[in-house]
Design an enzyme around this catalytic site. Structure first.
Site, PDB file in Angstrom:
ATOM      1  N   ASP A 144       0.842  -1.198   0.000  1.00  0.00           N
ATOM      2  CA  ASP A 144       0.000   0.000   0.000  1.00  0.00           C
ATOM      3  C   ASP A 144       0.877   1.247   0.000  1.00  0.00           C
ATOM      4  OD1 ASP A 144      -2.200   1.870   0.693  1.00  0.00           O
ATOM      5  OD2 ASP A 144      -3.310   0.062   1.144  1.00  0.00           O
ATOM      6  N   HIS A 201      -3.834   6.166   3.248  1.00  0.00           N
ATOM      7  CA  HIS A 201      -4.488   4.947   2.757  1.00  0.00           C
ATOM      8  C   HIS A 201      -3.912   3.673   3.383  1.00  0.00           C
ATOM      9  CE1 HIS A 201      -5.496   1.991  -0.492  1.00  0.00           C
ATOM     10  NE2 HIS A 201      -6.597   2.693  -0.537  1.00  0.00           N
ATOM     11  N   SER A 529     -11.152  -0.439  -1.221  1.00  0.00           N
ATOM     12  CA  SER A 529      -9.900  -0.426  -0.456  1.00  0.00           C
ATOM     13  C   SER A 529     -10.119  -0.820   0.989  1.00  0.00           C
ATOM     14  CB  SER A 529      -9.323   0.993  -0.417  1.00  0.00           C
ATOM     15  OG  SER A 529      -8.578   1.254  -1.557  1.00  0.00           O
TER      16      SER A 529
END
Ligand SMILES: *[C@@H]1O[C@H](CO)[C@@H](O)[C@H](O)[C@H]1NC(C)=O
Ligand SMILES: *[C@@H]1O[C@H](CO)[C@@H](O)[C@H](O)[C@H]1NC(C)=O
Ligand SMILES: *[C@@H]1O[C@H](CO)[C@@H](O)[C@H](O)[C@H]1NC(C)=O
Ligand SMILES: *[C@@H]1O[C@H](CO)[C@@H](O)[C@H](O)[C@H]1NC(C)=O
Ligand SMILES: *[C@@H]1O[C@H](CO)[C@@H](O)[C@H](O)[C@H]1NC(C)=O
Ligand SMILES: *[C@@H]1O[C@H](CO)[C@@H](O)[C@H](O)[C@H]1NC(C)=O
Length: 739
Positions: A144, A201, A529
């Site tokens: 990620d 994220h 996600s």
């Protein structure tokens, strides 16, 4: 000087959250036409004498006719599979394609990056049984945007020594310290100096899958509770492939797989995809996850945020576990009170309390901030200064996202938007208060605004609404069918993907809006996600009870025990929206039977698909190569825990499956087929399967016969094997192809 512009879109829907464009680093090269390519060479040859890097250099020297190869070899893949990344011109690329040992050559591509409540909602309360010691030996590889190591969600209080099997390193950069929770960190971006998360994220997804329990985590008092991941005792290894800009490169993703597999992770979660890859051999995630599967590692991937259009799933490989996003029962809403006293409820994460004042409503100029369709760029300079002045102290009423942008860069109070872009299920954190109305209510507010000289409204602070209709697949979640291999059902499963509270990086804007300088340790995000690490958490949870199960067995256990979801093909796209159903962690521990798939089975499928014996031998690295002629019609017989049967209007098709007993040694399962359309006859043979021992295998055949005259294209039904205690459910989808 070649400019490799790579846009990695995270799976956060590209609306309010990921308004990011990333420009990749320029790579020095003397040749104008040179580009960065990945050269995939399959498995590593066995034998100590083989040196991958020398082989890569000699291949390069060969195709470059003695010209200087310095700076051309960008990276060698040599730990878990074989290949390299290099800067090549067209001629060199052509030559390499034909070289012995080379499976595929493909350009480095642009990739897109696409909780407190959610784990209780899916039925994995913290009080539930856990094998703490085994769980704490599990390592989750998170590919990620890196991680924020100081987050409370990654504290290591009470965790034992790092698992002895761990071969990874803490190479997160000079300002990055690992602990007994984050046991590995690496980064891959060109020019990158740290595994620290600048996007938010990666911190968010890492804490969803494996965050520790943190009491009192909340976003401005909302969603307050104990934040924790699915497997709080597990360890995390962060592989940073996406930068602050949101840029992730294929070269970096493949390198992360190369390392993670050999480092010794148990499960990989990757909330990244490219919506356009439909060939296993040119997709770094398909390649990396194949080699992970070989080593017993399941890779979990979100399906992307390109729904509800059909055939948009970006995760198509049978060895991947592909996750769609659903709503949870906690929804953020807010009220809008108009000057005429009428009140409308919309979706909003609005932390600003109202002081009772009604503000003027101003209709947006749709061109005020030129709105790009992909929504990933948000350039304040594009917002017209006259419009900025016009909206000062007002609520901007706007059919497009322009209104939200304009509010962000001006002195407007906030914005009122139409549902149009993403559907109505999701509210986003925004710099200024934003309310999204259902289309009919938006029209009513428009009507009121048109009907009075001085339209005014008051926007209240958000409230939490308990949504009894959850879970529902979100509009933005990408839909099947699988465009590449229609016989492989995608998505596989669905999991919570909206309004998820989880840890965040204080370096990142909470709304992916560069004007939003607020700093948060916890934030609310939505997207596939977020669904992906939920499913990865369940996979790790199942693995902690069944450490010896194969990736396919774990996936089968989760799929066949999923909570069935409502929604037909017509309104939602049925299984092509939600897969087998919503994750049900407790049931997944005891599936009774599993549909196992070995590496040889996948190889056979690839042979039948038509990849060719030479390539397959190279990929598999052993003698499990193709035998006989490829038989495209046998692809459907791969032992998948769901059956998609593409047929033409007249059909009589047999589908083979084999189940392995993991329930009671002595047991008999009976087949039940759900009601299905009279136009199609589905039967299963035999109707009973008797087992005498654990791990015993039994095979059966499903026969589908029909003649379809209507233009209905999808017939959905299901098969359940039951011994009275375990119910092993598989969707059966008959898909009529047009001729
Ligand atoms: C409410 O807030 C607005 C804008 O911040 C301000 O102009 C107004 O005076 C406030 N009203 C009251 C009653 O405090
Ligand atoms: C609002 O959104 C809906 C749904 O996309 C769309 O059909 C409608 O035309 C939009 N209305 C306005 C006024 O923009
Ligand atoms: C309100 O006025 C705008 C602009 O004049 C127009 O586009 C819209 O259709 C009107 N809507 C309603 C519901 O009256
Ligand atoms: C593959 O087959 C060859 C020849 O039959 C044999 O020498 C070799 O050991 C086999 N390799 C593996 C990995 O089984
Ligand atoms: C298996 O089940 C049969 C029938 O219920 C029973 O007679 C037999 O004793 C069982 N065997 C074992 C080993 O439990
Ligand atoms: C085919 O589909 C169209 C549109 O959905 C529908 O109007 C039509 O009646 C259908 N025809 C048949 C034969 O079912």
């Amino acid at each position: 000087m070649v400019n490799h512009t790579v846009v990695l879109s995270i799976f956060v829907p590209l609306v309010f959250t990921s308004l990011i464009t990333l420009v990749c680093d320029a790579i020095e090269s003397g040749d104008e036409s040179s580009k960065l390519y990945i050269v995939y060479m399959g498995s590593l040859p066995k034998g100590a004498s083989y040196s991958p890097t020398s082989h890569h250099i000699s291949l390069l020297q060969h195709v470059m006719d003695g010209s200087d190869i310095e700076n051309r070899l960008v990276r060698s893949y040599k730990r878990s599979f074989n290949g390299f990344a290099a800067i090549l011109n067209d001629q060199e690329r052509e030559k390499l394609v034909r070289m012995r040992g080379v499976v595929s050559v493909f350009p480095n591509q642009d990739f897109h990056v696409q909780t407190t409540r959610s784990w209780d909602f899916v039925g994995l309360p913290h009080s539930f049984k856990r094998y703490q010691t085994i769980e704490s030996d599990l390592v989750i590889g998170v590919i990620d945007s890196g991680i924020w190591p100081e987050s409370k969600s990654f504290n290591d209080k009470g965790l034992g020594q790092i698992p002895i099997k761990w071969r990874g390193v803490c190479a997160g950069g000079s300002d990055f310290n690992c602990n007994k929770k984050i046991i590995g960190a690496r980064f891959y971006g060109i020019g990158d100096v740290s595994a620290r998360d600048e996007l938010g994220h990666g911190t968010h997804t890492s804490s969803i899958v494996g965050g520790r329990e943190v009491k009192g985590a909340s976003f401005y008092g909302y969603a307050k509770g104990i934040a924790r991941g699915g497997v709080p005792s597990s360890r995390i290894a962060a592989y940073k492939v996406c930068k602050e800009s949101g840029l992730c490169t294929g070269v970096g993703i493949l390198a992360a797989f190369d390392d993670a597999i050999d480092d010794g992770v148990d499960v990989i979660t990757i909330s990244i995809c490219v919506p356009t890859f439909y060939d296993f051999l040119i997709d770094p995630i398909a390649i990396g996850s194949f080699h992970a599967m070989e080593k017993g590692i399941l890779t979990v991937q979100g399906v992307g945020n390109s729904g509800p259009r059909p055939s948009t799933v970006c995760s198509v490989s049978p060895w991947l576990f592909s996750v769609a996003g659903t709503t949870i029962d906690r929804q953020f809403i807010a009220k809008l009170i108009l000057g005429n006293g009428k009140t409308y409820i919309g979706k909003s994460i609005n932390i600003t309390p109202s002081n009772g004042t009604k503000f003027p409503i101003v209709v947006c100029n749709a061109k005020a901030c030129s709105d790009d369709d992909d929504g990933i760029t948000f350039s304040p300079e594009k917002c017209n200064s006259k419009d900025k002045k016009r909206v000062t102290g007002k609520l901007v009423l706007c059919g497009s996202r322009s209104g939200q942008k304009l509010a962000s860069v001006s002195s407007a109070i906030g914005s009122i938007l139409n549902v149009s872009y993403l559907g109505f299920e999701t509210a986003f954190v925004t710099k200024k208060p934003t309310l999204t109305l259902e289309s009919k209510n938006f029209v009513r507010v428009q009507h009121y605004t048109n009907s009075t000289k001085d339209p005014i409204a008051e926007l209240l602070k958000s409230e939490i609404f308990h949504d009894i209709k959850a879970p529902k697949v979100v509009t933005f979640s990408s839909r099947g069918p699988n465009r590449y291999v229609p016989e492989i059902m995608k998505p596989d499963i669905s999991a919570p993907g909206t309004e998820i509270l989880a840890a965040y990086s204080p370096l990142a804007s909470p709304s992916s809006d560069i004007n939003d300088k607020r700093k948060f340790k916890y934030n609310i995000l939505s997207g596939t996600s977020m669904a992906c690490p939920h499913a990865a958490g369940v996979a790790a949870y199942v693995k902690s009870f069944h450490p010896d199960w194969s990736p396919a067995a774990i996936k089968s256990a989760i799929m066949t025990t999923a909570t069935t979801m409502k929604g037909t093909y017509d309104d939602l796209a049925g299984e092509f929206a939600y897969g087998s159903g919503n994750i049900n962690p407790q049931q997944a521990l005891h599936p009774g039977l599993v549909y196992d798939i070995t590496k040889q089975d996948y190889v056979k499928m690839l042979c039948n698909y038509g990849y060719g014996a030479d390539k397959i031998k190279q990929i598999s690295g052993d003698n499990s190569s193709c035998h006989g002629y490829p038989e495209r019609s046998l692809v459907k017989d791969i032992n998948y825990p769901a059956m998609v049967i593409p047929v033409h209007k007249h059909f009589n098709v047999k589908v083979h499956r084999t189940v392995t007993n993991v329930g009671f040694p002595n047991s008999t399962y009976k087949a039940t087929l759900s009601h299905h359309d009279p136009k199609i006859k589905i039967s299963v043979e035999p109707k009973f399967l008797s087992f005498k021992s654990l791990y015993e295998k039994q095979s059966f055949v499903i026969v589908v016969v029909g003649r379809v005259k209507s233009n209905q294209t999808v017939f959905s039904s299901s098969l359940v094997w039951s011994d009275g205690i375990h119910n092993v459910r598989s969707p059966i989808i008959v898909q009529i192809l047009s001729l």
